[in-house]
Design a protein around this motif. Structure first.
Motif, PDB file in Angstrom:
ATOM      1  N   ILE A  73       0.832  -1.209   0.000  1.00 16.02           N
ATOM      2  CA  ILE A  73       0.000   0.000   0.000  1.00 16.02           C
ATOM      3  C   ILE A  73       0.863   1.253   0.000  1.00 16.02           C
ATOM      4  O   ILE A  73       0.582   2.229  -0.700  1.00 16.02           O
ATOM      5  N   THR A  74       1.933   1.225   0.763  1.00 16.40           N
ATOM      6  CA  THR A  74       2.778   2.412   0.920  1.00 16.40           C
ATOM      7  C   THR A  74       3.804   2.566  -0.198  1.00 16.40           C
ATOM      8  O   THR A  74       4.052   3.676  -0.677  1.00 16.40           O
ATOM      9  N   TYR A  75       4.386   1.443  -0.616  1.00 21.11           N
ATOM     10  CA  TYR A  75       5.514   1.519  -1.554  1.00 21.11           C
ATOM     11  C   TYR A  75       5.277   0.812  -2.890  1.00 21.11           C
ATOM     12  O   TYR A  75       6.156   0.821  -3.752  1.00 21.11           O
ATOM     13  N   GLU A  76       4.121   0.175  -3.053  1.00 17.89           N
ATOM     14  CA  GLU A  76       3.820  -0.590  -4.265  1.00 17.89           C
ATOM     15  C   GLU A  76       4.855  -1.689  -4.504  1.00 17.89           C
ATOM     16  O   GLU A  76       5.343  -1.893  -5.612  1.00 17.89           O
ATOM     17  N   GLU A  77       5.166  -2.396  -3.464  1.00 13.54           N
ATOM     18  CA  GLU A  77       6.091  -3.518  -3.525  1.00 13.54           C
ATOM     19  C   GLU A  77       5.573  -4.625  -2.596  1.00 13.54           C
ATOM     20  O   GLU A  77       4.838  -4.347  -1.649  1.00 13.54           O
ATOM     21  N   MET A  78       5.961  -5.860  -2.885  1.00  7.13           N
ATOM     22  CA  MET A  78       5.538  -6.965  -2.024  1.00  7.13           C
ATOM     23  C   MET A  78       6.567  -8.089  -2.091  1.00  7.13           C
ATOM     24  O   MET A  78       7.149  -8.346  -3.150  1.00  7.13           O
ATOM     25  N   TRP A  79       6.750  -8.770  -0.965  1.00  6.68           N
ATOM     26  CA  TRP A  79       7.604  -9.950  -0.943  1.00  6.68           C
ATOM     27  C   TRP A  79       6.868 -11.075  -1.657  1.00  6.68           C
ATOM     28  O   TRP A  79       5.752 -11.441  -1.289  1.00  6.68           O
ATOM     29  N   MET A  80       7.496 -11.633  -2.690  1.00  5.83           N
ATOM     30  CA  MET A  80       6.841 -12.655  -3.517  1.00  5.83           C
ATOM     31  C   MET A  80       7.715 -13.904  -3.649  1.00  5.83           C
ATOM     32  O   MET A  80       7.678 -14.590  -4.665  1.00  5.83           O
ATOM     33  N   GLY A  81       8.503 -14.190  -2.644  1.00  2.89           N
ATOM     34  CA  GLY A  81       9.387 -15.347  -2.704  1.00  2.89           C
ATOM     35  C   GLY A  81       8.654 -16.658  -2.487  1.00  2.89           C
ATOM     36  O   GLY A  81       7.445 -16.703  -2.278  1.00  2.89           O
ATOM     37  N   LYS A  82       9.420 -17.742  -2.528  1.00  2.00           N
ATOM     38  CA  LYS A  82       8.859 -19.088  -2.354  1.00  2.00           C
ATOM     39  C   LYS A  82       8.991 -19.534  -0.896  1.00  2.00           C
ATOM     40  O   LYS A  82       9.743 -18.942  -0.119  1.00  2.00           O
ATOM     41  N   GLN A 109       9.035  -7.470  -5.070  1.00  2.00           N
ATOM     42  CA  GLN A 109       8.777  -7.124  -6.458  1.00  2.00           C
ATOM     43  C   GLN A 109       7.877  -5.892  -6.559  1.00  2.00           C
ATOM     44  O   GLN A 109       7.067  -5.635  -5.660  1.00  2.00           O
ATOM     45  N   ASP A 110       8.011  -5.193  -7.650  1.00  2.30           N
ATOM     46  CA  ASP A 110       7.156  -4.047  -7.943  1.00  2.30           C
ATOM     47  C   ASP A 110       5.731  -4.539  -8.192  1.00  2.30           C
ATOM     48  O   ASP A 110       5.511  -5.475  -8.964  1.00  2.30           O
ATOM     49  N   THR A 111       4.750  -3.936  -7.527  1.00  2.00           N
ATOM     50  CA  THR A 111       3.362  -4.367  -7.676  1.00  2.00           C
ATOM     51  C   THR A 111       2.479  -3.292  -8.288  1.00  2.00           C
ATOM     52  O   THR A 111       1.258  -3.416  -8.281  1.00  2.00           O
ATOM     53  N   SER A 112       3.084  -2.242  -8.832  1.00  2.00           N
ATOM     54  CA  SER A 112       2.307  -1.108  -9.332  1.00  2.00           C
ATOM     55  C   SER A 112       1.358  -1.491 -10.466  1.00  2.00           C
ATOM     56  O   SER A 112       0.338  -0.825 -10.677  1.00  2.00           O
ATOM     57  N   SER A 113       1.670  -2.561 -11.198  1.00  2.00           N
ATOM     58  CA  SER A 113       0.820  -2.971 -12.324  1.00  2.00           C
ATOM     59  C   SER A 113      -0.123  -4.117 -11.961  1.00  2.00           C
ATOM     60  O   SER A 113      -0.862  -4.614 -12.818  1.00  2.00           O
ATOM     61  N   ILE A 114      -0.115  -4.553 -10.704  1.00  2.00           N
ATOM     62  CA  ILE A 114      -0.955  -5.673 -10.271  1.00  2.00           C
ATOM     63  C   ILE A 114      -2.179  -5.127  -9.535  1.00  2.00           C
ATOM     64  O   ILE A 114      -2.036  -4.330  -8.609  1.00  2.00           O
ATOM     65  N   PRO A 115      -3.388  -5.533  -9.928  1.00  2.00           N
ATOM     66  CA  PRO A 115      -4.595  -5.054  -9.241  1.00  2.00           C
ATOM     67  C   PRO A 115      -4.554  -5.390  -7.749  1.00  2.00           C
ATOM     68  O   PRO A 115      -4.172  -6.510  -7.382  1.00  2.00           O
ATOM     69  N   PRO A 116      -4.932  -4.461  -6.900  1.00  2.00           N
ATOM     70  CA  PRO A 116      -4.931  -4.724  -5.454  1.00  2.00           C
ATOM     71  C   PRO A 116      -5.708  -5.976  -5.066  1.00  2.00           C
ATOM     72  O   PRO A 116      -5.328  -6.684  -4.140  1.00  2.00           O
ATOM     73  N   LYS A 117      -6.774  -6.270  -5.803  1.00  2.00           N
ATOM     74  CA  LYS A 117      -7.569  -7.460  -5.491  1.00  2.00           C
ATOM     75  C   LYS A 117      -6.735  -8.730  -5.586  1.00  2.00           C
ATOM     76  O   LYS A 117      -6.857  -9.641  -4.758  1.00  2.00           O
ATOM     77  N   GLU A 118      -5.855  -8.791  -6.595  1.00  2.00           N
ATOM     78  CA  GLU A 118      -4.995  -9.959  -6.757  1.00  2.00           C
ATOM     79  C   GLU A 118      -3.980 -10.061  -5.612  1.00  2.00           C
ATOM     80  O   GLU A 118      -3.666 -11.157  -5.145  1.00  2.00           O
ATOM     81  N   THR A 167      -1.441   7.444   2.142  1.00  2.00           N
ATOM     82  CA  THR A 167      -1.895   6.059   2.005  1.00  2.00           C
ATOM     83  C   THR A 167      -3.393   5.880   2.244  1.00  2.00           C
ATOM     84  O   THR A 167      -3.908   4.776   2.079  1.00  2.00           O
ATOM     85  N   THR A 168      -4.084   6.941   2.590  1.00  2.00           N
ATOM     86  CA  THR A 168      -5.506   6.822   2.954  1.00  2.00           C
ATOM     87  C   THR A 168      -6.339   6.169   1.863  1.00  2.00           C
ATOM     88  O   THR A 168      -7.113   5.231   2.128  1.00  2.00           O
ATOM     89  N   GLU A 169      -6.198   6.637   0.642  1.00  2.00           N
ATOM     90  CA  GLU A 169      -7.046   6.149  -0.452  1.00  2.00           C
ATOM     91  C   GLU A 169      -6.833   4.667  -0.725  1.00  2.00           C
ATOM     92  O   GLU A 169      -7.788   3.890  -0.815  1.00  2.00           O
ATOM     93  N   MET A 170      -5.585   4.259  -0.870  1.00  2.00           N
ATOM     94  CA  MET A 170      -5.314   2.858  -1.154  1.00  2.00           C
ATOM     95  C   MET A 170      -5.651   1.970   0.038  1.00  2.00           C
ATOM     96  O   MET A 170      -6.162   0.856  -0.124  1.00  2.00           O
ATOM     97  N   ALA A 171      -5.379   2.448   1.251  1.00  2.00           N
ATOM     98  CA  ALA A 171      -5.713   1.664   2.444  1.00  2.00           C
ATOM     99  C   ALA A 171      -7.209   1.419   2.520  1.00  2.00           C
ATOM    100  O   ALA A 171      -7.657   0.319   2.874  1.00  2.00           O
ATOM    101  N   ARG A 172      -7.998   2.419   2.148  1.00  2.00           N
ATOM    102  CA  ARG A 172      -9.451   2.268   2.163  1.00  2.00           C
ATOM    103  C   ARG A 172      -9.888   1.251   1.129  1.00  2.00           C
ATOM    104  O   ARG A 172     -10.761   0.410   1.387  1.00  2.00           O
ATOM    105  N   GLU A 173      -9.290   1.299  -0.056  1.00  2.00           N
ATOM    106  CA  GLU A 173      -9.634   0.340  -1.112  1.00  2.00           C
ATOM    107  C   GLU A 173      -9.310  -1.084  -0.675  1.00  2.00           C
ATOM    108  O   GLU A 173     -10.121  -2.001  -0.866  1.00  2.00           O
ATOM    109  N   VAL A 174      -8.148  -1.271  -0.076  1.00  2.00           N
ATOM    110  CA  VAL A 174      -7.744  -2.610   0.354  1.00  2.00           C
ATOM    111  C   VAL A 174      -8.607  -3.084   1.517  1.00  2.00           C
ATOM    112  O   VAL A 174      -9.003  -4.256   1.584  1.00  2.00           O
TER     113      VAL A 174
END
Length: 232
Positions: A73-82, A109-118, A167-174
């Motif tokens: 939400i804050t940085y548009e990144e997420m840990w996506m390891g195995k 990984q960069d998550t800016s192009s991944i829908p929050p729902k996913e 972060t208010t807007e994205m936090a609300r969406e999530v």
């Protein structure tokens, strides 16, 4: 691959998640799905009951997985390891021997192009639910207890993010996504997080007895009952 900032690393460290190799490795997330790791946790912590050990461990893992929401939400990144890239190690924290999470920063990984729902679906179904299934294989602890162990950290994170302009807007969406029943299909017939919130805003639930189950923190040597305990 992204490069974590010092601020991101600091936030992870605050929640007992370290971007390094553990000095005293215990097991990986992959191994947790294969063997009973509760005896190891009990040896490190001094806990004497399987249910308490399982709940304790979920709280420790919950600190990491709840920061997934903060980072994306804050940085548009997420840990996506195995699973074999998540290590757990013994470490002394605040005078107590603890089991903490160790990950590699190169797996963000960069998550800016991944829908929050996913992303929300991935956290719930790929990073939390399998862990709960694994722990339930070796103890009788309630799955709701394990989910609430994660929710307690999420409650604080959403309180902060909803009250931070950037972060208010994205936090609300999530948060709205987390309240949708469909998001929980395959886990529950309804949103467990919506039930946990009881129709209230996260900020209104701080320092309240919001939990419906006890996390057994009071039964862990060196710890006290958590602030949400319904038994006190």
């Amino acid at each position: 691959m992204t490069t974590l900032t010092n601020d991101q690393i600091r936030q992870l460290n605050m929640y007992s998640t370290y971007v390094s190799q553990p000095k005293h490795p215990l097991f990986t997330l992959e191994q947790l799905h294969q063997v009973d790791i509760l005896p190891v946790i009990k040896t490190v912590t001094g806990i004497d009951k399987d249910a308490v050990a399982a709940s304790y461990f979920m709280r420790r893992y919950g600190m990491f997985v709840s920061t997934q929401f903060v980072i994306f939400i804050t940085y548009e990144e997420m840990w996506m390891g195995k699973a074999n890239q998540v290590q757990f190690g013994a470490i002394n924290e605040y005078g107590n021997m603890s089991v903490s999470t160790f990950i590699s920063p190169i797996d963000y990984q960069d998550t800016s192009s991944i829908p929050p729902k996913e992303l929300v679906h991935h956290i719930l179904h790929e990073q939390i639910q399998p862990m709960i299934h694994a722990l339930r294989n070796y103890s009788s602890v309630s799955p709701l207890t394990l989910w609430e162990n994660v929710f307690g950290f999420m409650l604080w994170h959403f309180h902060v993010m909803l009250n931070t302009t950037s972060t208010t807007e994205m936090a609300r969406e999530v948060l709205d996504l987390l309240k949708e029943d469909d998001m929980w299909t395959g886990i529950s017939s309804h949103s467990l997080f919506a039930t946990y919130l009881k129709g209230s805003e996260p900020s209104l639930l701080l320092n309240t007895k919001i939990r419906t189950t006890c996390c057994f923190s009071k039964d862990v040597p060196g710890l006290q009952a958590c602030g949400f305990c319904p038994l006190l």
